[in-house]
Design a protein around this motif. Structure first.
Motif, PDB file in Angstrom:
ATOM      1  N   PHE A 299       0.752  -1.079   0.068  1.00 47.91           N
ATOM      2  CA  PHE A 299       0.019   0.084  -0.075  1.00 47.91           C
ATOM      3  C   PHE A 299       0.723   1.274  -0.107  1.00 47.91           C
ATOM      4  CE2 PHE A 299      -2.536   3.304   2.426  1.00 47.91           C
ATOM      5  CZ  PHE A 299      -3.466   3.437   1.567  1.00 47.91           C
TER       6      PHE A 299
ATOM      7  N   CYS B 274      -3.592  -3.017   9.008  1.00 45.54           N
ATOM      8  CA  CYS B 274      -3.939  -3.089   7.502  1.00 45.54           C
ATOM      9  C   CYS B 274      -4.515  -4.350   7.039  1.00 45.54           C
ATOM     10  CB  CYS B 274      -2.734  -2.577   6.546  1.00 45.54           C
ATOM     11  SG  CYS B 274      -2.563  -0.950   6.502  1.00 45.54           S
TER      12      CYS B 274
ATOM     13  N   SER C 109      -1.444  -0.377  -8.534  1.00 42.72           N
ATOM     14  CA  SER C 109      -1.788  -1.620  -8.015  1.00 42.72           C
ATOM     15  C   SER C 109      -1.814  -2.710  -8.964  1.00 42.72           C
ATOM     16  CB  SER C 109      -3.408  -1.353  -7.732  1.00 42.72           C
ATOM     17  OG  SER C 109      -3.633  -0.314  -6.839  1.00 42.72           O
TER      18      SER C 109
END
Length: 634
Positions: free
Chosen positions: A540, A634, A583
């Motif tokens: 991330f 997360c 991503s």
């Protein structure tokens, strides 16, 4: 679609026994049969419907209305409207005639005075062949330069000023609209109309003005993601630590620059008199300020998480170094995201093109006086738009599922070939064709579920915007439902990923793979949850680093550009698109790590120690990860 539900531990034990009997030794199963064919057929039939929707849109849509704009009578600029029966019949109600605007291809907004009984903010626009080059407010200087409605033939008619004729303001053509130049005191009259213009039109102009920044930023995101994968292949440890702290510093720096710029813009706005203030400038600095707050909060939260998870990040580096061994033996995994990236890019262009036509496929409405009221969208057309949106989401998720399953199949092939020592050539292509020929139906099931959840979230967001400010209680309820669906979407994504790994290894149908994948998660909750958490956090941060760099570069460009005015909208588009591009590249490492862990768990649970395929470093890592602290959120 091959999905069945059964209760009881007995059924679970029976399934495990059947799995063990069918596959006595864990490893990539290359002899397969097609799975979930019913869902694949349903997907093909759905796309037939997508094509029908596209044909309808192309036949009924009128994109010229958006490209060139229209006038207060509903005539489209830049074409001969006498050839369009709907416009001809609608204007005939009020005794008007459709007009030939072939030579008038620019839309010009006049000043906000009343025309009949219609809201001037919606109708005070005409088609012109050129934009007025100067602002005139002195009647003595008119000399035929007034901007008048079509019913006035004499553009020097002083008596009609304020009712049928209006003073011109200096403007230049941009995206087939007359966009105002920098206005001085003499042009202050025009500000009222400019402030009354719909935000959507300003948004179009802002995107058009920032198209170079958007294009270069997306190209930069693509290059950075590709370079990140290459560097990770050779220097995983250094790259992870650099990514973590570079992302945090870039985010905080970008937030500070945006905040200071917003202050400068606000000071400039306040320094002008009320008659000189352009409302869009206020929207711009407020948008930048709110973005700076959000970026700062993200940076601070990431800093705290990184500070509390130093040991966990170090263990993630160990796992990424294992993944880098896969990249060394399978170097074509690095450019492989180019394939789904190109497919999604083509799909997105198709989606936008068809949506563009559907958005203009409504029937023009006219009052009994022949005044243009806008486009009418019936329930059938709205349903087509939703159908088209769902098709885009389903297909995009299916493309990403093909990417994930191909990577997982390649990693599994590498792992069970004794860490690549007995690996056959063309591993990635063989994994890709196995996925396409045998498992596409199973992937269609998983992508359908995810697309359905995403569509529900989009609908809830739309409903929230519609009722916000009208019913606080209902808006709060919709917001809570949206948050619940966001959590459910994360769960579906997590479940799908591990189901795709099982599909890649054994070739099961989707439901069996999801059940077995979930069983592995439940059997090893601490290890998998913790490793997944810290890996996701590092990935991330990598996405944030690429996003913040490209968005920051675009921000500096727009700040120096004299054409840009509504900065925050292009920045939001750049941030979202850059994050999606990043991503696609991070997905390679994320899926590689997850597939390695699943292969390890299958290997360790079903093979004796002397028969296992794992490396000593991977075995030591997973053993140590059981004691990882749970600071990562997360």
């Amino acid at each position: 679609m091959g999905c069945c539900s059964h209760d009881g531990d007995a059924y679970h034990d029976l399934q495990e026994m059947e799995h063990t009997n069918k596959y006595p030794a864990p490893g990539l199963q290359k002899k397969r049969v097609c799975r979930d064919l019913l869902c694949l057929v349903f997907f093909a039939v759905f796309w037939v419907g997508m094509i029908i929707v596209a044909i309808f849109g192309f036949a009924q849509g009128d994109p010229d209305r958006l490209i060139y704009g229209d006038d207060y009578q509903g005539n489209v600029c830049g074409r001969d409207n006498t050839l369009y029966p709907v416009i001809v019949d609608g204007l005939a109600k009020g005794g008007f005639e459709a007009r030939d605007h072939t030579d008038q291809d620019l839309q010009y907004f006049i000043l906000p005075y009343s025309i009949g009984t219609t809201n001037i903010a919606e109708t005070a626009r005409i088609c012109v062949n050129e934009c007025p080059p100067e602002t005139i407010v002195d009647p003595a200087r008119i000399n035929g330069k007034l901007v008048c409605t079509y019913e006035v033939l004499n553009s020097s008619k002083i008596a009609a000023i304020g009712t049928e004729c209006f003073f011109p303001y200096a403007s230049s053509p941009l995206f087939n609209r007359c966009v105002p130049d920098v206005l001085d005191d003499a042009g202050s009259f025009a500000l009222e109309e400019l402030n009354a213009k719909p935000l959507a039109e300003e948004a179009i102009a802002a995107i058009y003005a920032g198209q170079l920044a958007i294009g270069l930023s997306l190209l930069g995101a693509f290059v950075l993601g590709f370079l990140w994968l290459i560097v990770m292949r050779f220097f995983a440890g250094i790259t992870i630590w650099f990514t973590v702290w570079a992302a945090i510093l870039t985010l905080l720096s970008l937030a500070l620059i945006m905040y200071l710029t917003a202050d400068e813009l606000e000071a400039s706005y306040d320094a002008r008199s009320a008659s000189e203030r352009y409302e869009l400038d206020r929207t711009n600095f407020l948008g930048l300020r709110y973005i700076s707050y959000g970026v700062a909060i993200i940076g601070i939260v990431c800093f705290l998480i990184a500070l509390l998870n130093g040991r966990n990040i170090q263990l993630t580096i160990t796992l990424c170094e294992e993944a880098s061994k896969v990249m060394v033996d399978l170097p074509f995994l690095i450019p492989f995201p180019l394939v789904p990236f190109a497919m999604i890019a083509v799909l997105f262009m198709y989606f936008v093109l068809v949506f563009f036509y559907l958005a203009t496929a409504g029937v023009p409405e006219y009052s009994d006086a022949g005044v243009y009221m806008g486009l009418d969208y019936d329930w059938t057309l709205q349903g087509m738009a939703v159908y088209h949106l769902f098709g885009f989401l389903w297909t995009a998720n299916l493309i990403l599922a093909i990417l994930q399953t191909t990577v997982a199949g390649s990693v599994a092939d590498w792992y069970f070939s004794y860490q690549g020592k007995k690996l056959k050539p063309a591993t990635i292509m063989r994994a890709f064709f196995r996925t396409i020929f045998y498992n596409l139906g199973s992937l269609a099931v998983g992508s359908f579920l995810l697309a359905l959840v995403e569509l529900i979230r989009i609908i809830l967001a739309y409903v929230h915007e519609k009722i916000k400010g009208k019913s606080q209680a209902l808006a709060c309820l919709v917001k809570c439902l949206s948050c619940c669906m966001a959590c459910f979407q994360r769960f579906i994504e997590f479940l799908n990923k591990h189901a795709y790994i099982m599909i890649a290894i054994y070739g099961y149908n989707f439901c069996t793979s999801a059940r077995r994948g979930f069983g592995v998660i439940v059997s090893n909750p601490i290890q998998l949850a913790t490793i997944h958490g810290i890996t996701e956090f590092c990935m991330f941060l990598g996405k944030l680093w690429i996003t913040s760099l490209t968005t920051g570069g675009a921000f500096l460009y727009l700040r120096a550009s004299s054409e840009a005015r509504l900065w925050f909208l292009p920045l939001i588009i750049i941030a979202i698109a850059s994050f999606l591009i990043a991503s696609c590249f991070m997905l390679i490492y994320d899926m590689t790590v997850s597939a390695l862990l699943f292969c390890f768990l299958e290997d360790s649970q079903r093979n004796k120690s002397e028969d296992r395929h794992m490396s000593k470093s991977l075995e030591a890592f997973v053993s140590d990860s059981g004691g990882i602290s749970c600071c990562c959120c997360c």
